[in-house]
Scaffold this motif. Structure first.
Motif, mmCIF file in Angstrom:
data_model
loop_
_atom_site.group_PDB
_atom_site.id
_atom_site.type_symbol
_atom_site.label_atom_id
_atom_site.label_comp_id
_atom_site.label_asym_id
_atom_site.label_seq_id
_atom_site.Cartn_x
_atom_site.Cartn_y
_atom_site.Cartn_z
ATOM 1 N N ASP A 162 0.844 -1.192 0.000
ATOM 2 C CA ASP A 162 0.000 0.000 0.000
ATOM 3 C C ASP A 162 0.881 1.244 0.000
ATOM 4 O OD1 ASP A 162 -2.343 -1.371 -0.081
ATOM 5 O OD2 ASP A 162 -2.871 -1.098 2.029
ATOM 6 N N PHE A 163 0.324 2.306 -0.514
ATOM 7 C CA PHE A 163 1.068 3.523 -0.810
ATOM 8 C C PHE A 163 0.464 4.667 -0.016
ATOM 9 C CE2 PHE A 163 2.252 7.069 -3.591
ATOM 10 C CZ PHE A 163 3.537 6.718 -3.980
ATOM 11 N N ARG A 164 1.302 5.615 0.413
ATOM 12 C CA ARG A 164 0.784 6.759 1.147
ATOM 13 C C ARG A 164 1.540 8.017 0.754
ATOM 14 N NH1 ARG A 164 -0.162 8.496 7.344
ATOM 15 N NH2 ARG A 164 2.099 8.521 7.510
ATOM 16 N N MET A 165 0.792 9.094 0.544
ATOM 17 C CA MET A 165 1.375 10.416 0.339
ATOM 18 C C MET A 165 1.388 11.151 1.675
ATOM 19 S SD MET A 165 1.975 10.515 -2.996
ATOM 20 C CE MET A 165 2.126 12.252 -3.461
ATOM 21 N N VAL A 166 2.393 11.984 1.890
ATOM 22 C CA VAL A 166 2.468 12.768 3.120
ATOM 23 C C VAL A 166 2.748 14.229 2.776
ATOM 24 C CG1 VAL A 166 3.193 10.870 4.609
ATOM 25 C CG2 VAL A 166 4.920 12.203 3.371
ATOM 26 N N HIS A 229 12.402 16.711 -7.373
ATOM 27 C CA HIS A 229 12.666 18.150 -7.298
ATOM 28 C C HIS A 229 11.748 18.833 -6.283
ATOM 29 C CE1 HIS A 229 14.382 17.865 -11.632
ATOM 30 N NE2 HIS A 229 15.305 17.609 -10.715
ATOM 31 N N ILE A 230 10.511 18.344 -6.191
ATOM 32 C CA ILE A 230 9.579 18.888 -5.196
ATOM 33 C C ILE A 230 10.112 18.631 -3.790
ATOM 34 C CG2 ILE A 230 7.285 18.557 -4.174
ATOM 35 C CD1 ILE A 230 6.230 18.120 -7.017
ATOM 36 N N LEU A 231 10.613 17.434 -3.552
ATOM 37 C CA LEU A 231 11.155 17.085 -2.240
ATOM 38 C C LEU A 231 12.359 17.963 -1.898
ATOM 39 C CD1 LEU A 231 10.840 15.049 0.109
ATOM 40 C CD2 LEU A 231 12.475 13.584 -1.080
ATOM 41 N N ARG A 232 13.194 18.197 -2.896
ATOM 42 C CA ARG A 232 14.371 19.040 -2.672
ATOM 43 C C ARG A 232 13.958 20.472 -2.335
ATOM 44 N NH1 ARG A 232 17.890 18.441 -7.543
ATOM 45 N NH2 ARG A 232 17.822 16.310 -6.787
ATOM 46 N N TRP A 242 3.681 17.622 -1.137
ATOM 47 C CA TRP A 242 2.857 16.404 -1.033
ATOM 48 C C TRP A 242 3.601 15.328 -1.813
ATOM 49 C CZ3 TRP A 242 -1.166 14.306 -4.618
ATOM 50 C CH2 TRP A 242 -2.061 13.427 -3.981
ATOM 51 N N VAL A 243 4.235 14.398 -1.110
ATOM 52 C CA VAL A 243 5.167 13.466 -1.742
ATOM 53 C C VAL A 243 4.967 12.045 -1.207
ATOM 54 C CG1 VAL A 243 6.938 15.233 -2.181
ATOM 55 C CG2 VAL A 243 6.917 14.013 0.005
ATOM 56 N N PRO A 244 5.466 11.042 -1.922
ATOM 57 C CA PRO A 244 5.392 9.669 -1.420
ATOM 58 C C PRO A 244 6.137 9.542 -0.090
ATOM 59 C CG PRO A 244 5.905 9.661 -3.761
ATOM 60 C CD PRO A 244 6.004 11.084 -3.307
ATOM 61 N N GLU A 245 5.524 8.832 0.846
ATOM 62 C CA GLU A 245 6.097 8.722 2.188
ATOM 63 C C GLU A 245 7.478 8.086 2.175
ATOM 64 O OE1 GLU A 245 4.659 7.292 6.626
ATOM 65 O OE2 GLU A 245 3.960 6.145 4.890
ATOM 66 N N ASP A 246 7.688 7.079 1.330
ATOM 67 C CA ASP A 246 8.981 6.399 1.340
ATOM 68 C C ASP A 246 10.119 7.325 0.907
ATOM 69 O OD1 ASP A 246 7.699 6.101 -1.304
ATOM 70 O OD2 ASP A 246 9.537 5.049 -1.837
ATOM 71 N N MET A 247 9.804 8.326 0.068
ATOM 72 C CA MET A 247 10.830 9.271 -0.354
ATOM 73 C C MET A 247 11.170 10.265 0.754
ATOM 74 S SD MET A 247 9.800 10.169 -4.308
ATOM 75 C CE MET A 247 11.280 11.167 -4.513
#
Length: 298
Positions: A162-166, A229-232, A242-247
């Motif tokens: 299962d996948f989650r955005m945070v 790039h959004i995470l950076r 708003w990004v994937p939790e694992d990243m």
């Protein structure tokens, strides 16, 4: 008869690719030789099959009728020939995949690290971008997308949990702003937007809590189409992301990012490999599906 079959294969390649250049590359021939082959075929049949302009190639009405009538037959022949590969001692062949950049990192790379050395005669080509493509029309063997993005009529195999955005931001961002407590609070924040090519518009952020679903169209100074790039940008304090939790997890644990609205970030079906129903699958394709299959579920 043999010449007709060769010329029909050439015609189908041009009609499906919509380009003499791409069809020539696919058939390992030259554009001039391919154009000559099509002209001879049209001459023997006495009808124009392709309409050519300086910028594009398309089928005429007669050409489209020919594609519709003979295309499935040639596909069946190709499938039967592919099926014979199961009699080889060593699995071999080429596999083409369309997927997202994140799916490559989260799902494909760990599997390929052991799969490719084990099967040296199998070649894997990965096209990674955020655009949803028609894998049948683009001649991909597989697609890998989130479960909710898999089209109807496709065979889907789960390949991830299962996948989650945070929602995250740097500590420096919250030195100037209060933390949101409900999704609606995001409208008062500087959010880093994401624009996906398939949708064209800015993608809304999705939340769920106790069966209640909310989509928020956020605003901010920065819009990107790459999650990395959004995470950076978020780590640089440029806004909420708003990004994937694992990243984001390692950055959260290191104190570089702070997660908010976690009680509104519900999991949803993760990545699935999908493909159209085939009468035969080569041993290479079958092995690939089995190697990628997610076995973490009970």
């Amino acid at each position: 008869m043999r010449k007709d079959l060769h010329d029909l294969v050439a015609f189908l390649a041009v009609a499906r690719e919509g380009s003499f250049t791409r069809a020539a590359a696919k058939l390992d021939t030259t554009q001039s030789a391919l154009s000559h082959t099509i002209r001879k075929l049209e001459g023997r049949l006495g009808v124009r099959l392709l309409a050519r302009t300086t910028r594009s190639v398309s089928t005429t009405e007669a050409g489209q009728r020919l594609v519709t009538s003979i295309g499935p037959m040639f596909d069946d022949i190709e499938a039967e020939l592919t099926g014979l590969s199961s009699f080889r001692e060593k699995p071999a062949g080429a596999i083409r995949i369309s997927t997202s950049v994140h799916a490559v990192e989260a799902v494909l790379e760990p599997m390929l690290a052991t799969f490719l050395p084990r099967y040296p005669d199998i070649q894997v080509e990965v096209s990674a971008n955020n655009e949803l493509v028609d894998i049948v029309a683009e001649r991909y063997d597989f697609g890998i997308r989130l479960g909710e993005q898999v089209g109807n009529g496709m065979i889907a195999v789960r390949v991830g949990p299962d996948f989650r955005m945070v929602v995250v931001a740097a500590p420096s961002y919250f030195e100037r702003r209060s933390r949101p407590t409900v999704p609606q609070d995001l409208t008062a924040h500087n959010c880093i937007n994401i624009r996906l090519p398939t949708y064209g518009t800015l993608f809304p952020w999705e939340f769920e809590k106790e069966g209640r679903e909310i989509k928020v169209r956020v605003e901010g100074q920065l819009t990107l189409n790459s999650t990395a790039h959004i995470l950076r940008a978020a780590r640089d304090g440029l806004g909420l992301a708003w990004v994937p939790e694992d990243m984001a997890r390692s950055h959260i644990e290191a104190g570089e990012l702070i997660a908010v609205l976690e009680d509104w970030c519900a999991p949803f079906p993760g990545y699935h490999l999908y493909y159209p129903n085939r009468r035969h699958m080569s041993s290479a394709l079958t092995l690939f599906v089995d190697a990628l299959r997610y076995r973490g579920l009970a």
